[in-house]
Design a protein around this motif. Sequence first.
Motif, PDB file in Angstrom:
ATOM      1  N   TYR A 218     -22.431  68.802  11.336  1.00 53.96           N
ATOM      2  CA  TYR A 218     -21.988  69.647  11.389  1.00 53.96           C
ATOM      3  C   TYR A 218     -21.575  71.219  11.445  1.00 53.96           C
ATOM      4  CZ  TYR A 218     -21.037  65.089   8.896  1.00 53.96           C
ATOM      5  OH  TYR A 218     -21.054  63.869   8.976  1.00 53.96           O
ATOM      6  N   GLN A 219     -19.996  71.208  11.914  1.00 51.83           N
ATOM      7  CA  GLN A 219     -20.247  73.051  12.146  1.00 51.83           C
ATOM      8  C   GLN A 219     -18.921  73.060  12.048  1.00 51.83           C
ATOM      9  OE1 GLN A 219     -22.202  74.734  15.890  1.00 51.83           O
ATOM     10  NE2 GLN A 219     -21.824  72.280  16.801  1.00 51.83           N
ATOM     11  N   LEU A 220     -18.547  74.435  11.716  1.00 56.09           N
ATOM     12  CA  LEU A 220     -17.146  75.004  11.371  1.00 56.09           C
ATOM     13  C   LEU A 220     -16.283  74.607  13.107  1.00 56.09           C
ATOM     14  CD1 LEU A 220     -17.657  78.260  10.082  1.00 56.09           C
ATOM     15  CD2 LEU A 220     -17.127  76.432   9.086  1.00 56.09           C
ATOM     16  N   GLU A 221     -15.239  74.228  12.974  1.00 55.19           N
ATOM     17  CA  GLU A 221     -14.285  73.770  13.737  1.00 55.19           C
ATOM     18  C   GLU A 221     -13.857  74.791  14.382  1.00 55.19           C
ATOM     19  OE1 GLU A 221     -10.151  71.029  15.162  1.00 55.19           O
ATOM     20  OE2 GLU A 221     -10.660  71.619  12.645  1.00 55.19           O
ATOM     21  N   ASN A 222     -13.578  76.421  13.508  1.00 53.70           N
ATOM     22  CA  ASN A 222     -13.353  76.960  13.986  1.00 53.70           C
ATOM     23  C   ASN A 222     -13.898  78.550  13.679  1.00 53.70           C
ATOM     24  OD1 ASN A 222     -10.555  76.316  14.990  1.00 53.70           O
ATOM     25  ND2 ASN A 222      -9.399  76.102  13.227  1.00 53.70           N
ATOM     26  N   GLY A 223     -15.085  78.350  14.543  1.00 52.74           N
ATOM     27  CA  GLY A 223     -16.327  79.218  13.797  1.00 52.74           C
ATOM     28  C   GLY A 223     -17.235  79.604  14.987  1.00 52.74           C
ATOM     29  N   TYR A 224     -17.951  80.241  14.957  1.00 49.43           N
ATOM     30  CA  TYR A 224     -19.254  79.780  16.130  1.00 49.43           C
ATOM     31  C   TYR A 224     -20.188  78.785  16.202  1.00 49.43           C
ATOM     32  CZ  TYR A 224     -23.358  81.322  18.400  1.00 49.43           C
ATOM     33  OH  TYR A 224     -24.915  81.375  19.089  1.00 49.43           O
ATOM     34  N   ARG A 225     -20.094  77.856  17.133  1.00 55.10           N
ATOM     35  CA  ARG A 225     -20.595  76.867  17.041  1.00 55.10           C
ATOM     36  C   ARG A 225     -22.128  77.394  18.569  1.00 55.10           C
ATOM     37  NH1 ARG A 225     -17.119  73.105  16.265  1.00 55.10           N
ATOM     38  NH2 ARG A 225     -17.674  71.277  17.485  1.00 55.10           N
ATOM     39  N   TYR A 226     -23.187  76.459  17.868  1.00 53.78           N
ATOM     40  CA  TYR A 226     -24.317  76.478  18.559  1.00 53.78           C
ATOM     41  C   TYR A 226     -23.740  76.586  20.091  1.00 53.78           C
ATOM     42  CZ  TYR A 226     -25.742  71.850  18.384  1.00 53.78           C
ATOM     43  OH  TYR A 226     -25.201  69.724  18.592  1.00 53.78           O
ATOM     44  N   ASN A 227     -24.190  76.876  20.876  1.00 55.57           N
ATOM     45  CA  ASN A 227     -25.026  76.516  22.203  1.00 55.57           C
ATOM     46  C   ASN A 227     -25.879  76.132  23.056  1.00 55.57           C
ATOM     47  OD1 ASN A 227     -25.802  78.538  22.971  1.00 55.57           O
ATOM     48  ND2 ASN A 227     -23.892  79.488  22.868  1.00 55.57           N
ATOM     49  N   SER A 228     -25.896  75.736  24.456  1.00 53.03           N
ATOM     50  CA  SER A 228     -27.523  75.435  25.210  1.00 53.03           C
ATOM     51  C   SER A 228     -28.645  76.793  24.659  1.00 53.03           C
ATOM     52  CB  SER A 228     -27.054  75.471  26.132  1.00 53.03           C
ATOM     53  OG  SER A 228     -26.674  76.380  26.758  1.00 53.03           O
ATOM     54  N   ASP A 229     -27.983  77.707  24.332  1.00 53.68           N
ATOM     55  CA  ASP A 229     -29.069  78.879  24.041  1.00 53.68           C
ATOM     56  C   ASP A 229     -30.171  78.386  23.094  1.00 53.68           C
ATOM     57  OD1 ASP A 229     -28.421  80.103  25.767  1.00 53.68           O
ATOM     58  OD2 ASP A 229     -27.340  81.892  23.947  1.00 53.68           O
ATOM     59  N   SER A 230     -29.642  78.162  21.756  1.00 52.71           N
ATOM     60  CA  SER A 230     -30.671  77.143  20.504  1.00 52.71           C
ATOM     61  C   SER A 230     -31.371  75.811  20.821  1.00 52.71           C
ATOM     62  CB  SER A 230     -29.423  77.080  19.879  1.00 52.71           C
ATOM     63  OG  SER A 230     -28.949  78.047  18.867  1.00 52.71           O
ATOM     64  N   LEU A 231     -30.816  75.160  22.262  1.00 56.52           N
ATOM     65  CA  LEU A 231     -31.487  74.118  22.701  1.00 56.52           C
ATOM     66  C   LEU A 231     -32.686  74.809  23.443  1.00 56.52           C
ATOM     67  CD1 LEU A 231     -28.838  72.227  23.180  1.00 56.52           C
ATOM     68  CD2 LEU A 231     -29.726  72.244  21.288  1.00 56.52           C
ATOM     69  N   PHE A 232     -32.112  75.734  24.297  1.00 56.79           N
ATOM     70  CA  PHE A 232     -33.457  75.402  24.937  1.00 56.79           C
ATOM     71  C   PHE A 232     -34.517  76.739  24.845  1.00 56.79           C
ATOM     72  CE2 PHE A 232     -30.342  75.740  28.891  1.00 56.79           C
ATOM     73  CZ  PHE A 232     -30.445  75.340  29.111  1.00 56.79           C
ATOM     74  N   LEU A 233     -34.424  77.137  23.179  1.00 63.66           N
ATOM     75  CA  LEU A 233     -35.179  77.760  22.971  1.00 63.66           C
ATOM     76  C   LEU A 233     -35.901  77.158  21.920  1.00 63.66           C
ATOM     77  CD1 LEU A 233     -36.750  80.306  21.779  1.00 63.66           C
ATOM     78  CD2 LEU A 233     -34.604  80.266  19.409  1.00 63.66           C
ATOM     79  N   TYR A 234     -35.555  76.286  21.545  1.00 63.51           N
ATOM     80  CA  TYR A 234     -36.021  74.949  20.786  1.00 63.51           C
ATOM     81  C   TYR A 234     -37.216  74.264  21.476  1.00 63.51           C
ATOM     82  CZ  TYR A 234     -36.327  69.379  20.175  1.00 63.51           C
ATOM     83  OH  TYR A 234     -37.101  68.302  20.187  1.00 63.51           O
ATOM     84  N   ASP A 235     -37.099  74.276  22.901  1.00 59.87           N
ATOM     85  CA  ASP A 235     -37.780  73.222  23.481  1.00 59.87           C
ATOM     86  C   ASP A 235     -38.655  74.053  24.107  1.00 59.87           C
ATOM     87  OD1 ASP A 235     -38.192  70.929  26.007  1.00 59.87           O
ATOM     88  OD2 ASP A 235     -38.017  73.175  27.068  1.00 59.87           O
TER      89      ASP A 235
END
Length: 232
Positions: A4-21
């Motif tokens: 769950y994330q805010l509708e109007n706020g910072y939202r995760y992107n692929s950067d976090s997914l690539f770092l996770y991997d």
Amino acid sequence: MTLYQLENGYRYNSDSLFLYDFISKNRLFGDLLDVGCGSGILGLLLKRDFSDLSLTSLDIQEINRDITKFNADENGLKVIAICEDISKFKSENKFDFIVSNPPFYIDEVTKSGNEHINISRYSGNLKFDDLLKSVNSLLKPRGVFYFCYDARRLGEVVSGLAGFKLNLTRFRLVYSKISKESKLALFEAKKSSKSMTKIEPPLIVFDEFGYSKEAKTVFDKANTQSRIFVCK
């Protein structure tokens, strides 16, 4: 994993997914601290994959702490979520691993009018040296720091790590396309290490057909779904 994330706020992107991997290719154990956790995505994905980890998530924004707690509960995961500035955070227990997708946008670019987005994106809200100082004090003697940063600030990163006796042991550049310059880099740095740096092959996000095979593999591995968090 449903996040769950805010509708109007910072939202995760692929950067976090690539770092996770990048992080999850190594075996994780013990105590892990996620700095600037946002919705909790990075730490929670690692906790999901390495169930023996003890996860602490830290963010300067109270709403992010609340969302991280909510996401942990929704996915049946255990987390200690704390609202605190990393530069002021003290812990009697040191950590085996610290992970972070910190704010690294330069302050000179045009900012959003949304405070939540600005705090999450711009490096003026968390100077790199301040982050490293805290990481160095919170890591165990052989602890590991994983993070991503603007690839164009590589000189600053390498110099900063050396200044706090954190040895760069693994490094990977991410390119949106092979013909474009890299704007994201993934880092592994170890405390009290003298190992040489392993430079991994680049990660190319898009090819002529759309998302590359490797990018699709990362997305499938993370298997995240986003939902709107409703503030009470």
